[in-house]
Motif scaffolding. Sequence first.
Motif, PDB file in Angstrom:
ATOM      1  N   TRP A  76      35.145  33.431  47.592  1.00  0.00           N
ATOM      2  CA  TRP A  76      34.916  34.658  46.832  1.00  0.00           C
ATOM      3  C   TRP A  76      35.113  35.909  47.670  1.00  0.00           C
ATOM      4  N   GLN A  77      34.981  35.782  48.998  1.00  0.00           N
ATOM      5  CA  GLN A  77      35.127  36.965  49.860  1.00  0.00           C
ATOM      6  C   GLN A  77      36.534  37.552  49.805  1.00  0.00           C
ATOM      7  N   ILE A  78      37.518  36.725  49.443  1.00  0.00           N
ATOM      8  CA  ILE A  78      38.897  37.192  49.452  1.00  0.00           C
ATOM      9  C   ILE A  78      39.263  37.911  48.152  1.00  0.00           C
ATOM     10  N   LEU A  79      38.410  37.789  47.112  1.00  0.00           N
ATOM     11  CA  LEU A  79      38.764  38.338  45.804  1.00  0.00           C
ATOM     12  C   LEU A  79      38.880  39.868  45.785  1.00  0.00           C
ATOM     13  N   PRO A  80      37.953  40.618  46.400  1.00  0.00           N
ATOM     14  CA  PRO A  80      38.115  42.078  46.364  1.00  0.00           C
ATOM     15  C   PRO A  80      39.400  42.563  47.025  1.00  0.00           C
ATOM     16  N   VAL A  81      39.738  41.990  48.176  1.00  0.00           N
ATOM     17  CA  VAL A  81      40.962  42.432  48.840  1.00  0.00           C
ATOM     18  C   VAL A  81      42.191  41.986  48.062  1.00  0.00           C
ATOM     19  N   ALA A  82      42.099  40.865  47.354  1.00  0.00           N
ATOM     20  CA  ALA A  82      43.208  40.450  46.494  1.00  0.00           C
ATOM     21  C   ALA A  82      43.442  41.479  45.395  1.00  0.00           C
ATOM     22  N   GLY A  83      42.352  42.014  44.846  1.00  0.00           N
ATOM     23  CA  GLY A  83      42.477  43.065  43.839  1.00  0.00           C
ATOM     24  C   GLY A  83      43.141  44.305  44.393  1.00  0.00           C
ATOM     25  N   ILE A  84      42.785  44.674  45.625  1.00  0.00           N
ATOM     26  CA  ILE A  84      43.428  45.825  46.271  1.00  0.00           C
ATOM     27  C   ILE A  84      44.918  45.548  46.479  1.00  0.00           C
ATOM     28  N   GLY A  85      45.236  44.314  46.866  1.00  0.00           N
ATOM     29  CA  GLY A  85      46.636  43.950  47.036  1.00  0.00           C
ATOM     30  C   GLY A  85      47.427  44.084  45.750  1.00  0.00           C
ATOM     31  N   VAL A  86      46.841  43.665  44.623  1.00  0.00           N
ATOM     32  CA  VAL A  86      47.517  43.793  43.327  1.00  0.00           C
ATOM     33  C   VAL A  86      47.791  45.263  43.009  1.00  0.00           C
ATOM     34  N   LEU A  87      46.816  46.118  43.252  1.00  0.00           N
ATOM     35  CA  LEU A  87      46.996  47.547  42.986  1.00  0.00           C
ATOM     36  C   LEU A  87      48.097  48.142  43.867  1.00  0.00           C
ATOM     37  N   LEU A  88      48.132  47.742  45.130  1.00  0.00           N
ATOM     38  CA  LEU A  88      49.148  48.280  46.041  1.00  0.00           C
ATOM     39  C   LEU A  88      50.546  47.786  45.662  1.00  0.00           C
ATOM     40  N   VAL A  89      50.653  46.524  45.281  1.00  0.00           N
ATOM     41  CA  VAL A  89      51.955  45.989  44.867  1.00  0.00           C
ATOM     42  C   VAL A  89      52.442  46.699  43.608  1.00  0.00           C
ATOM     43  N   ALA A  90      51.520  46.994  42.696  1.00  0.00           N
ATOM     44  CA  ALA A  90      51.901  47.647  41.444  1.00  0.00           C
ATOM     45  C   ALA A  90      52.238  49.120  41.639  1.00  0.00           C
ATOM     46  N   GLY A  91      51.463  49.807  42.478  1.00  0.00           N
ATOM     47  CA  GLY A  91      51.600  51.262  42.559  1.00  0.00           C
ATOM     48  C   GLY A  91      52.463  51.802  43.670  1.00  0.00           C
TER      49      GLY A  91
END
Length: 450
Positions: A76-91
């Motif tokens: 679960w510790q990796i989930l927040p940074v995964a969300g940040i990664g999705v935002l960076l890839v999209a934006g």
Amino acid sequence: MLLKERIEPTEPTGRAERIERTGRAWWARWAGWLAVGAWALLIAGSFAVGEVLRRNGLATEDELPPLHAESRLLTWQILPVAGIGVLLVAGLPWLVRRLSWAAVLGVGWAAGAVWAVALALTDGLGALARPLNAPTEYPAGLAAIGDDPLGWLRTFTERLGGYPTHVRGHPPLPTLVFWGLDSVGLRGTGWAAALIIAVGASAVAAIAITVRCVAGEQAARRAVPFLALAPLALWIATAMDAFFLGVGAWGVALLAVGAQRWWWPAAFGGGLLLGALPYLSYGLLPLYAVPFAVLLLIRPNRWVIAAGVCGLVVVPLLFTVAGFWWPDGVAATQDTYAISRGSAQRSYPYFLVADLAVLGLLVGPAVAYALPSLRIRTGMPVALLAAAALLGTLALDVSGVTRGEVERIWVPYAAWIVPLVALRRDPGRGWLAAQVVTALVVQALVLSEW
């Protein structure tokens, strides 16, 4: 009739050109996937062979060769940074296409810093400064300097054996950087970590500036998201080698700007930073292949070259006058390396290949996919920068000086290979996402000392 005679010969030619273009696109696509397969096999094979060597006691020091790290599993510790990664890839690609050039540089710098910090924070709030608190790191050697940095510098080589591991393995400038922070009131490893991250992430902007000078703005814009989100971001927070990356990248960028615009102050500043590299790490000397490639591509006038050379000699001159003779430092460090129980005893044949696998891990699968589409004619400037950086890593690798721990040592070199992705007209978010996934997988499975 004449019209018919003019048209008929051109139809087969146009059809042949379309067939040829289709064939090239097909080959580039499939060759790219083959390259990614080879990339994955090299990395997986290096870990498999490393495990065999470890079990037989042939890979000293390392619990997870070829990395100087140990295995673990984050969930679960990796989930927040995964969300940040999705935002960076999209934006990030969207912003890079639409913002002004100056804004692109700022966004790339900020994105690189955010991504590096987010990855590190999966290990907790103290993870940013924790690597610098180790007894083997530079801050542990600050007490020996006291209030007399010149006296410490004069006796640095003589007393080398009594210093912490990283102080022994490097020239004196990194330790003096930390001492300088302390002396101006920025005490503690928190400030040191902030400096490393800021300077390391700034390399995104510096390398983009260089790519723009040699290959144009479109190539530089395409490279920025991949520079910011490359897997090497795992070691931006907080290995000191990230600081080395930033210093070297800005040295090359200033030299490129000075060479392109015939602006000698920028060339002098670039030379000044580049002259500091061998005093930050002995292993940075081969990185000079990159600024040499820039000069070959831009071919500045002799006054710009003279300004760069004048800047280049400043730091070596100051250290020599202050009492530190660089060749003596190299010899003393080699002596401590030879008698150590660590990296000198690692398997040379294994790390000769495995160190290159780690380089592939740092640059990511997107670079492997882009390689077969390289066109010497249009992609030569970016390819030459990457080839110069690769030449530097090969020089260190073949010499046997680097046997393991290259996940941090390669950082100043690997960043110059990442812009190869820009050789594709539209690298695509899919491959940017692949870079992010690679970093997330490594962070979830590997606990690094840095």
